[in-house]
Design a protein around this motif. Structure first.
Motif, PDB file in Angstrom:
ATOM      1  N   LEU A  57       5.613 -13.782  -0.361  1.00 42.66           N
ATOM      2  CA  LEU A  57       4.198 -13.838  -0.708  1.00 42.66           C
ATOM      3  C   LEU A  57       3.979 -15.047  -1.615  1.00 42.66           C
ATOM      4  O   LEU A  57       4.850 -15.390  -2.413  1.00 42.66           O
ATOM      5  CB  LEU A  57       3.764 -12.581  -1.476  1.00 42.66           C
ATOM      6  CG  LEU A  57       3.685 -11.267  -0.718  1.00 42.66           C
ATOM      7  CD1 LEU A  57       3.442 -10.114  -1.682  1.00 42.66           C
ATOM      8  CD2 LEU A  57       2.583 -11.329   0.318  1.00 42.66           C
ATOM      9  N   PRO A  58       2.808 -15.671  -1.506  1.00 42.76           N
ATOM     10  CA  PRO A  58       2.521 -16.776  -2.429  1.00 42.76           C
ATOM     11  C   PRO A  58       2.448 -16.242  -3.867  1.00 42.76           C
ATOM     12  O   PRO A  58       2.079 -15.092  -4.102  1.00 42.76           O
ATOM     13  CB  PRO A  58       1.144 -17.269  -1.964  1.00 42.76           C
ATOM     14  CG  PRO A  58       0.991 -16.772  -0.564  1.00 42.76           C
ATOM     15  CD  PRO A  58       1.776 -15.502  -0.495  1.00 42.76           C
ATOM     16  N   GLU A  59       2.807 -17.086  -4.817  1.00 43.19           N
ATOM     17  CA  GLU A  59       2.741 -16.711  -6.227  1.00 43.19           C
ATOM     18  C   GLU A  59       1.343 -16.245  -6.590  1.00 43.19           C
ATOM     19  O   GLU A  59       0.353 -16.764  -6.079  1.00 43.19           O
ATOM     20  CB  GLU A  59       3.134 -17.896  -7.113  1.00 43.19           C
ATOM     21  CG  GLU A  59       4.617 -18.192  -7.135  1.00 43.19           C
ATOM     22  CD  GLU A  59       5.430 -17.082  -7.770  1.00 43.19           C
ATOM     23  OE1 GLU A  59       5.016 -16.530  -8.804  1.00 43.19           O
ATOM     24  OE2 GLU A  59       6.488 -16.761  -7.216  1.00 43.19           O
ATOM     25  N   ARG A  60       1.274 -15.246  -7.461  1.00 40.07           N
ATOM     26  CA  ARG A  60       0.047 -14.690  -8.010  1.00 40.07           C
ATOM     27  C   ARG A  60      -0.818 -13.996  -6.957  1.00 40.07           C
ATOM     28  O   ARG A  60      -2.017 -13.815  -7.148  1.00 40.07           O
ATOM     29  CB  ARG A  60      -0.744 -15.740  -8.783  1.00 40.07           C
ATOM     30  CG  ARG A  60       0.112 -16.403  -9.884  1.00 40.07           C
ATOM     31  CD  ARG A  60      -0.634 -17.173 -10.912  1.00 40.07           C
ATOM     32  NE  ARG A  60      -1.701 -16.468 -11.584  1.00 40.07           N
ATOM     33  CZ  ARG A  60      -1.557 -15.651 -12.625  1.00 40.07           C
ATOM     34  NH1 ARG A  60      -0.369 -15.387 -13.085  1.00 40.07           N
ATOM     35  NH2 ARG A  60      -2.613 -15.102 -13.191  1.00 40.07           N
ATOM     36  N   THR A  61      -0.220 -13.618  -5.828  1.00 37.60           N
ATOM     37  CA  THR A  61      -0.939 -12.847  -4.821  1.00 37.60           C
ATOM     38  C   THR A  61      -1.138 -11.440  -5.354  1.00 37.60           C
ATOM     39  O   THR A  61      -0.204 -10.798  -5.824  1.00 37.60           O
ATOM     40  CB  THR A  61      -0.132 -12.778  -3.503  1.00 37.60           C
ATOM     41  OG1 THR A  61       0.044 -14.089  -3.006  1.00 37.60           O
ATOM     42  CG2 THR A  61      -0.844 -11.923  -2.471  1.00 37.60           C
ATOM     43  N   GLU A  62      -2.355 -10.958  -5.287  1.00 39.81           N
ATOM     44  CA  GLU A  62      -2.647  -9.606  -5.739  1.00 39.81           C
ATOM     45  C   GLU A  62      -2.311  -8.632  -4.609  1.00 39.81           C
ATOM     46  O   GLU A  62      -2.676  -8.854  -3.454  1.00 39.81           O
ATOM     47  CB  GLU A  62      -4.122  -9.496  -6.102  1.00 39.81           C
ATOM     48  CG  GLU A  62      -4.471  -8.190  -6.762  1.00 39.81           C
ATOM     49  CD  GLU A  62      -5.897  -8.173  -7.273  1.00 39.81           C
ATOM     50  OE1 GLU A  62      -6.536  -7.123  -7.121  1.00 39.81           O
ATOM     51  OE2 GLU A  62      -6.351  -9.205  -7.813  1.00 39.81           O
ATOM     52  N   VAL A  63      -1.575  -7.577  -4.943  1.00 38.98           N
ATOM     53  CA  VAL A  63      -1.204  -6.567  -3.957  1.00 38.98           C
ATOM     54  C   VAL A  63      -1.590  -5.190  -4.473  1.00 38.98           C
ATOM     55  O   VAL A  63      -1.823  -5.001  -5.668  1.00 38.98           O
ATOM     56  CB  VAL A  63       0.317  -6.598  -3.635  1.00 38.98           C
ATOM     57  CG1 VAL A  63       0.715  -7.923  -3.010  1.00 38.98           C
ATOM     58  CG2 VAL A  63       1.139  -6.313  -4.864  1.00 38.98           C
ATOM     59  N   GLU A  64      -1.645  -4.249  -3.581  1.00 42.06           N
ATOM     60  CA  GLU A  64      -1.952  -2.875  -3.947  1.00 42.06           C
ATOM     61  C   GLU A  64      -0.860  -1.984  -3.360  1.00 42.06           C
ATOM     62  O   GLU A  64      -0.475  -2.153  -2.201  1.00 42.06           O
ATOM     63  CB  GLU A  64      -3.308  -2.483  -3.354  1.00 42.06           C
ATOM     64  CG  GLU A  64      -3.753  -1.091  -3.706  1.00 42.06           C
ATOM     65  CD  GLU A  64      -5.128  -0.795  -3.130  1.00 42.06           C
ATOM     66  OE1 GLU A  64      -5.184   0.021  -2.208  1.00 42.06           O
ATOM     67  OE2 GLU A  64      -6.098  -1.409  -3.598  1.00 42.06           O
ATOM     68  N   PHE A  65      -0.361  -1.037  -4.158  1.00 40.16           N
ATOM     69  CA  PHE A  65       0.661  -0.136  -3.651  1.00 40.16           C
ATOM     70  C   PHE A  65       0.637   1.169  -4.421  1.00 40.16           C
ATOM     71  O   PHE A  65       0.033   1.266  -5.483  1.00 40.16           O
ATOM     72  CB  PHE A  65       2.052  -0.777  -3.725  1.00 40.16           C
ATOM     73  CG  PHE A  65       2.557  -0.980  -5.125  1.00 40.16           C
ATOM     74  CD1 PHE A  65       3.433  -0.073  -5.694  1.00 40.16           C
ATOM     75  CD2 PHE A  65       2.165  -2.077  -5.874  1.00 40.16           C
ATOM     76  CE1 PHE A  65       3.902  -0.248  -6.985  1.00 40.16           C
ATOM     77  CE2 PHE A  65       2.623  -2.265  -7.164  1.00 40.16           C
ATOM     78  CZ  PHE A  65       3.490  -1.350  -7.720  1.00 40.16           C
ATOM     79  N   GLU A  66       1.280   2.175  -3.855  1.00 48.27           N
ATOM     80  CA  GLU A  66       1.418   3.473  -4.501  1.00 48.27           C
ATOM     81  C   GLU A  66       2.903   3.691  -4.765  1.00 48.27           C
ATOM     82  O   GLU A  66       3.663   3.865  -3.821  1.00 48.27           O
ATOM     83  CB  GLU A  66       0.875   4.575  -3.602  1.00 48.27           C
ATOM     84  CG  GLU A  66      -0.604   4.469  -3.346  1.00 48.27           C
ATOM     85  CD  GLU A  66      -1.122   5.560  -2.423  1.00 48.27           C
ATOM     86  OE1 GLU A  66      -0.478   6.622  -2.325  1.00 48.27           O
ATOM     87  OE2 GLU A  66      -2.159   5.332  -1.811  1.00 48.27           O
ATOM     88  N   PRO A  67       3.326   3.667  -6.026  1.00 57.08           N
ATOM     89  CA  PRO A  67       4.746   3.854  -6.331  1.00 57.08           C
ATOM     90  C   PRO A  67       5.230   5.225  -5.855  1.00 57.08           C
ATOM     91  O   PRO A  67       4.555   6.232  -6.034  1.00 57.08           O
ATOM     92  CB  PRO A  67       4.811   3.760  -7.852  1.00 57.08           C
ATOM     93  CG  PRO A  67       3.554   3.093  -8.257  1.00 57.08           C
ATOM     94  CD  PRO A  67       2.540   3.432  -7.222  1.00 57.08           C
ATOM     95  N   ARG A  68       6.395   5.246  -5.216  1.00 54.77           N
ATOM     96  CA  ARG A  68       7.015   6.474  -4.748  1.00 54.77           C
ATOM     97  C   ARG A  68       8.482   6.413  -5.154  1.00 54.77           C
ATOM     98  O   ARG A  68       9.251   5.635  -4.591  1.00 54.77           O
ATOM     99  CB  ARG A  68       6.892   6.574  -3.230  1.00 54.77           C
ATOM    100  CG  ARG A  68       7.528   7.793  -2.635  1.00 54.77           C
ATOM    101  CD  ARG A  68       7.270   7.888  -1.134  1.00 54.77           C
ATOM    102  NE  ARG A  68       7.113   6.619  -0.448  1.00 54.77           N
ATOM    103  CZ  ARG A  68       8.077   6.037   0.278  1.00 54.77           C
ATOM    104  NH1 ARG A  68       9.251   6.581   0.405  1.00 54.77           N
ATOM    105  NH2 ARG A  68       7.839   4.886   0.878  1.00 54.77           N
ATOM    106  N   PRO A  69       8.903   7.211  -6.144  1.00 57.96           N
ATOM    107  CA  PRO A  69      10.310   7.195  -6.564  1.00 57.96           C
ATOM    108  C   PRO A  69      11.223   7.554  -5.392  1.00 57.96           C
ATOM    109  O   PRO A  69      10.925   8.468  -4.626  1.00 57.96           O
ATOM    110  CB  PRO A  69      10.384   8.261  -7.648  1.00 57.96           C
ATOM    111  CG  PRO A  69       8.984   8.426  -8.133  1.00 57.96           C
ATOM    112  CD  PRO A  69       8.104   8.145  -6.953  1.00 57.96           C
ATOM    113  N   VAL A  70      12.311   6.817  -5.247  1.00 56.29           N
ATOM    114  CA  VAL A  70      13.239   7.045  -4.139  1.00 56.29           C
ATOM    115  C   VAL A  70      14.550   7.661  -4.600  1.00 56.29           C
ATOM    116  O   VAL A  70      15.476   7.797  -3.823  1.00 56.29           O
ATOM    117  CB  VAL A  70      13.524   5.747  -3.351  1.00 56.29           C
ATOM    118  CG1 VAL A  70      12.274   5.285  -2.640  1.00 56.29           C
ATOM    119  CG2 VAL A  70      14.072   4.662  -4.247  1.00 56.29           C
ATOM    120  N   GLY A  71      14.654   8.027  -5.840  1.00 55.80           N
ATOM    121  CA  GLY A  71      15.890   8.605  -6.355  1.00 55.80           C
ATOM    122  C   GLY A  71      16.412   7.778  -7.501  1.00 55.80           C
ATOM    123  O   GLY A  71      15.920   6.693  -7.784  1.00 55.80           O
TER     124      GLY A  71
END
Length: 71
Positions: free
Chosen positions: A21-35
């Motif tokens: 991804l280009p630097e400073r690209t804004e992203v959206e995500f939902e953290p999901r612990p994997v262990g």
């Protein structure tokens, strides 16, 4: 977009692999612990440690008993 694995440290999500991804690209995500993994190779390290151990069974030719438990 592929799944990106990250570690949360000091208030920042740090990707474990490179992210295209280009630097400073804004992203959206939902953290999901994997262990609870602190070392991605920790599982394999444990397996290789077990495989690297040798045992003295008293048998000098283990191949001679190879078919012993076959029907």
């Amino acid at each position: 977009m592929k799944t990106i694995h990250a570690v949360y440290e000091s208030g920042v999500f740090r990707p474990l692999d490179s992210v295209e991804l280009p630097e400073r690209t804004e992203v959206e995500f939902e953290p999901r612990p994997v262990g609870k993994k602190t070392d991605r190779n920790g599982d394999l390290d444990g397996i290789y440690a077990i495989l690297g151990e040798s045992y003295q069974s008293g048998e000098t030719d283990v191949a001679a008993r190879h078919d012993e438990h076959q029907p």
